[in-house]
Design an enzyme around this catalytic site. Structure first.
Site, PDB file in Angstrom:
ATOM      1  N   LEU A 362       0.825  -1.213   0.000  1.00 25.78           N
ATOM      2  CA  LEU A 362       0.000   0.000   0.000  1.00 25.78           C
ATOM      3  C   LEU A 362       0.853   1.255   0.000  1.00 25.78           C
ATOM      4  O   LEU A 362       0.491   2.276  -0.568  1.00 25.78           O
ATOM      5  CB  LEU A 362      -0.923   0.023   1.220  1.00 25.78           C
ATOM      6  CG  LEU A 362      -2.121  -0.921   1.209  1.00 25.78           C
ATOM      7  CD1 LEU A 362      -2.872  -0.826   2.525  1.00 25.78           C
ATOM      8  CD2 LEU A 362      -3.058  -0.580   0.058  1.00 25.78           C
ATOM      9  N   GLY A 363       1.977   1.206   0.688  1.00 24.52           N
ATOM     10  CA  GLY A 363       2.826   2.396   0.777  1.00 24.52           C
ATOM     11  C   GLY A 363       4.107   2.105   1.525  1.00 24.52           C
ATOM     12  O   GLY A 363       4.231   1.104   2.234  1.00 24.52           O
ATOM     13  N   LYS A 364       5.070   2.996   1.351  1.00 26.40           N
ATOM     14  CA  LYS A 364       6.352   2.880   2.027  1.00 26.40           C
ATOM     15  C   LYS A 364       6.688   4.206   2.683  1.00 26.40           C
ATOM     16  O   LYS A 364       6.332   5.274   2.179  1.00 26.40           O
ATOM     17  CB  LYS A 364       7.458   2.497   1.038  1.00 26.40           C
ATOM     18  CG  LYS A 364       7.255   1.164   0.335  1.00 26.40           C
ATOM     19  CD  LYS A 364       8.398   0.878  -0.635  1.00 26.40           C
ATOM     20  CE  LYS A 364       8.190  -0.462  -1.340  1.00 26.40           C
ATOM     21  NZ  LYS A 364       9.294  -0.750  -2.291  1.00 26.40           N
ATOM     22  N   GLY A 366       9.693   6.001   5.912  1.00 23.15           N
ATOM     23  CA  GLY A 366      10.879   5.752   6.716  1.00 23.15           C
ATOM     24  C   GLY A 366      10.608   4.824   7.878  1.00 23.15           C
ATOM     25  O   GLY A 366      11.523   4.207   8.428  1.00 23.15           O
ATOM     26  N   GLY A 368       8.450   2.148   7.700  1.00 21.80           N
ATOM     27  CA  GLY A 368       8.286   0.780   7.229  1.00 21.80           C
ATOM     28  C   GLY A 368       7.321   0.690   6.069  1.00 21.80           C
ATOM     29  O   GLY A 368       6.850   1.692   5.540  1.00 21.80           O
ATOM     30  N   ASP A 484       1.720  13.233  15.531  1.00 20.45           N
ATOM     31  CA  ASP A 484       2.031  13.184  14.094  1.00 20.45           C
ATOM     32  C   ASP A 484       0.742  13.279  13.266  1.00 20.45           C
ATOM     33  O   ASP A 484       0.562  12.530  12.312  1.00 20.45           O
ATOM     34  CB  ASP A 484       2.780  11.886  13.776  1.00 20.45           C
ATOM     35  CG  ASP A 484       3.437  11.915  12.392  1.00 20.45           C
ATOM     36  OD1 ASP A 484       3.703  13.029  11.884  1.00 20.45           O
ATOM     37  OD2 ASP A 484       3.675  10.839  11.824  1.00 20.45           O
TER      38      ASP A 484
END
Length: 656
Positions: A362-364, A366, A368, A484
């Site tokens: 799905l996504g990357k 920093g 993971g 965040d």
């Protein structure tokens, strides 16, 4: 004899001086009001169109009332006026009434306004005024009505506020400061106001005990709703004994009256022999405990050196009940967790099913990689893979992840299970199908078809996200800070409800050996782990634009950080712009860009997302949310509202 050319020149001068003659005829109070008008940048209904220099006095102008050619009232409510309140109003010597309610005035309340010492009513309800309430309000000794509600005023309530009622003990009056961001305690002197004075302090950030006299006596608990920090009657939460300002803060002290008939009266202190016997007993008890612990250490702890090789792989662990000098060293040698640990009692799959399932990236980031995992029975999950280190910190990881697993709220993504081994750390969440808020606002790169969200959908998302953050701040097992908040961490479910994600993720990634982002997410406001100090950001990347200015310093994490981040998210939803805006050849963060637009008096249409063009009838609600966002992004954290207050305001807008 005068020449024709000279006569023509005189005629032209006289014609051109017609305007000057009329200007000179306007009295001083008219000039004052025209100066006030100059700071009003928008008048969509033309309410001030007949304010001009051609009149001798302003007494016939819209909203103006005079007595003996002196202005006594300026009343222009609900006209959508946008601008600032000019300090020149204070120079109107006979001014009695000012009513500018339900407009769009911004900025601070000018101190000069209180030079109009004959003011009897000041009604500024429903604007976007901010800043503190000046002590100079004490000059208004004739004031009977003060309505500053539904603005963004902050700071403490001035003690001098009560002075203007000094001569009105037999009259009724109103002090309405509700739906602002006033903080600190209620001045005890405020209770000295006459009982006929109506006081409304609801929905602020006030704390401490409620004065029990005067206009505040016999008020019901609803009179103080929206101030969770208040205590004492009529509220159920009693004041803390440590609160020196509380009338009930002093502990009960027994009397020394010799006539006291208490049963304790005839008791005496312990004898010397009794004291010695107690001391000897304590020493013997301590020695016995020491011997038992020593025996445990010398006779039992050797079992910790053994491997449990005959047990199922991954089940072996230290069974020894004794103390060790280095617990992390023991975990490193003897604890490997190869089982999937369920945090949800309804978990319907095991590790084998998870490993056999189909997985899609799905996504990357920093922190993971995130996978979409579809089990054989069709259940879809989101699995985040963390770093490959941190094998010595299993207990720390376990404590953190189990605390996160206890967070259960409709607007927070649920952590269902986790997996730990030396080489793999996985977090298993519910899968949220409609992507994240960032994509919903800006579209997806490479996908040409994009339908902007309608205002009703945006407001629904804002309300849900606010409720999720409020739960983290006030109703979770501990008062957490997300740390965040940004659009990519606000996911959208099948009903387009907001789901806050990635709570506590930065700290887990740090424990697991993954990369640490510029600003750490943190566990608890009142309990910051010593080995996870927030780090200052080193680059002006878009991700940092959601962080509060004070978060880049090494300071104790605060819930006000989340308030600021949420404010930036609101601005992004309203403007449709990214957190970093291109201004010519330079870049500017979104908060400062909005402030620049206000300073340059740009029209609202230049600020709003063009995708909201179909929602022109919702302009008032959009402006109201813009006010909230500006309040959330105040540079001073003390001036920001609580998330509870933000959620309540958004909820009211959703019901309109």
């Amino acid at each position: 004899m005068l020449s024709p050319a000279f006569l023509l020149s005189i005629f032209l001068i006289l014609c051109n001086s017609h305007f000057i003659v009329h200007v000179a005829s306007l009295n001083d109070e008219g000039y004052t009001l025209l100066t006030f008008k100059q700071l009003i940048t928008q008048d969509p209904e033309g309410s001030l169109n007949n304010w001009n220099y051609s009149d001798e006095t302003p007494c016939s102008w819209n909203g103006i009332a005079c007595k003996e050619l002196k202005v006594i009232s300026v009343s222009i409510p609900k006209k959508k006026l946008l601008g600032f309140i000019s300090p020149v109003l204070g120079s109107l010597s006979e001014l009695r009434h000012v009513n500018l309610r339900s407009n769009k005035f911004m900025g601070a309340l000018p101190i000069e306004l209180f030079r109009a010492e004959k003011l009897q009513s000041l009604v500024l309800y429903g604007n976007s005024l901010s800043g503190s309430l000046p002590d100079e309000i004490s000059r208004l000794s004739y004031l009977q009505t003060l309505d500053l509600s539904s603005n963004f005023f902050n700071g403490s309530i001035p003690i001098s506020l009560i002075q203007y009622f000094g001569n009105l003990s037999n009259l009724q009056g109103t002090v309405d400061l509700s739906h602002n961001f006033f903080n600190g305690s209620i001045p005890s002197s405020l209770g000295n106001l006459p009982e006929k004075v109506y006081i409304d302090l609801t929905y602020n950030n006030l704390t401490g005990p409620i004065p029990q006299n005067g206009a505040l006596v016999n008020r019901g608990p609803t009179a103080f709703i929206g101030n969770t920090g208040l205590c004492g009657p009529p509220l159920k939460n009693l004041c803390s004994p440590n609160d020196a300002s509380s009338p009930s803060s002093f502990p009960y002290l027994p009397t020394n009256n010799p006539s006291d008939s208490s049963p304790e009266k005839g008791r005496k202190g312990l004898s010397k022999s009794g004291v010695i016997a107690i001391i000897v007993s304590d020493v013997i008890g301590i020695c016995l405990i020491g011997l038992i612990l020593s025996y445990c250490y010398s006779r039992i702890c050797f079992c910790g050196r053994k491997k449990h090789g005959n047990e199922k792989k991954g089940k072996g662990r230290n069974e020894c009940l004794c103390f060790r000098k280095d617990e992390s060293e023991t975990l490193s040698e003897h604890v490997e967790q190869y089982d999937l640990v369920a945090l949800d009692s309804q978990l319907g799959f095991d590790l084998d099913e998870l490993l056999k399932a189909s997985a899609f990236v799905l996504g990357k980031s920093g922190i993971g990689i995130v996978y979409k995992v579809v089990l054989e029975d069709g259940v879809t999950l989101a699995v985040r893979r963390l770093g490959e280190g941190g094998s010595q910190r299993f207990k720390e990881f376990q404590t953190e992840v189990e605390a996160i697993g206890k967070i259960k709220h409709p607007n927070i993504v649920t952590l269902k299970a986790y997996y730990w081994s030396v080489d793999e750390k996985l977090l298993i969440y519910d899968y949220i199908p409609n992507g994240n808020l960032g994509t919903a606002i800006h579209g997806k790169s490479g996908v040409p078809s994009f339908v902007p969200l309608a205002w009703s959908a945006r407001l629904k998302i804002m309300r849900g996200a606010a409720k999720g953050v409020v739960y983290l701040h006030e109703f979770s097992p501990k008062k957490y800070v997300h740390g965040d908040l940004k659009p990519s961490n606000i996911l959208l479910d099948s009903n387009m409800e907001a789901q806050i994600s990635d709570f506590g993720l930065s700290r887990l990634a740090n424990i697991a050996g993954g990369s640490t982002p510029a600003v750490q997410s943190t566990r608890v406001v009142s309990e910051v782990a010593s080995n996870t100090t927030p780090t200052a950001a080193t680059s002006n990347t878009p991700a940092t634009q959601y962080q509060a200015p004070e978060a880049f310093k090494v300071v104790k994490p605060s819930q006000k950080w989340d308030v600021y981040s949420f404010g930036v998210v609101l601005l992004e939803m309203i403007t449709g712009k990214p957190p970093v805006v291109a201004v010519g050849a330079e870049e500017m963060d979104l908060v400062h860009w909005i402030q620049m637009c206000i300073e340059e008096k740009k029209p609202v249409s230049d600020v709003l997302d063009p995708g909201l063009g179909q929602d022109v009838d919702k302009e008032e609600a959009i402006i109201a949310v813009l006010k909230i966002a500006m309040g959330c992004t105040q540079s001073n954290p003390e001036r920001r509202p609580s998330m509870r207050h933000v959620a309540e305001v958004l909820d009211r807008l959703g019901q309109d």
